[in-house]
Design a protein around this motif. Sequence first.
Motif, short mmCIF file in Angstrom:
data_model
loop_
_atom_site.label_atom_id
_atom_site.label_comp_id
_atom_site.label_asym_id
_atom_site.label_seq_id
_atom_site.Cartn_x
_atom_site.Cartn_y
_atom_site.Cartn_z
N VAL A 213 -8.22 -1.17 2.60
CA VAL A 213 -7.00 -0.44 2.26
C VAL A 213 -7.07 0.03 0.82
N GLN A 214 -6.29 1.04 0.53
CA GLN A 214 -6.23 1.59 -0.82
C GLN A 214 -5.03 0.96 -1.54
N VAL A 215 -5.28 0.38 -2.72
CA VAL A 215 -4.24 -0.28 -3.49
C VAL A 215 -4.08 0.46 -4.81
N ASN A 216 -2.84 0.86 -5.12
CA ASN A 216 -2.54 1.56 -6.36
C ASN A 216 -2.11 0.52 -7.41
N LEU A 217 -2.86 0.42 -8.50
CA LEU A 217 -2.59 -0.55 -9.56
C LEU A 217 -1.95 0.11 -10.78
N LEU A 218 -1.20 1.17 -10.61
CA LEU A 218 -0.54 1.96 -11.65
C LEU A 218 -1.53 2.77 -12.49
N GLN B 138 -10.08 0.38 -3.52
CA GLN B 138 -10.26 0.11 -2.10
C GLN B 138 -10.72 -1.34 -1.96
N ILE B 139 -9.91 -2.19 -1.30
CA ILE B 139 -10.30 -3.58 -1.06
C ILE B 139 -9.96 -3.95 0.38
#
Length: 126
Positions: free
Chosen positions: A28-33, A38-39
């Motif tokens: 999944v794609q994770v937005n960290l600001l 992708q993890i």
Amino acid sequence: MKMQWTLIAGLVFALLTGIFAVINVDSVQVNLLFNTVQIPLILLILGCTLIGGIIVGSYGIFRQYRLQRENKQLKLRIIELENSTSSYSSPDSYTTTEPFGATETDSIAQTDSIQSGRKGNSADTL
């Protein structure tokens, strides 16, 4: 007994979380600001569960520390109050409510007259 049920509930929760994480292995794609990463979803689920456990555990430790500190202060206060009351109430310092010179028969007669007055009888007649 409560501790055993808490342990069992924790183990069941950990098992269900592990099964849920193993089922969801897609990336999944994770937005960290500041960046997008992708993890695998399994790592995200386990990581969030771990962070939540650390937060709850830290709060529990803080609360237990605060309660122990309050318990210690209250025990010291009890000891302080016991010491202050023992210094004020020695056996020699007890006072009676009877007037000076009153005898035991006077107090018994007074008690009898009060009790008979409550029953509706006068103190002179029995």
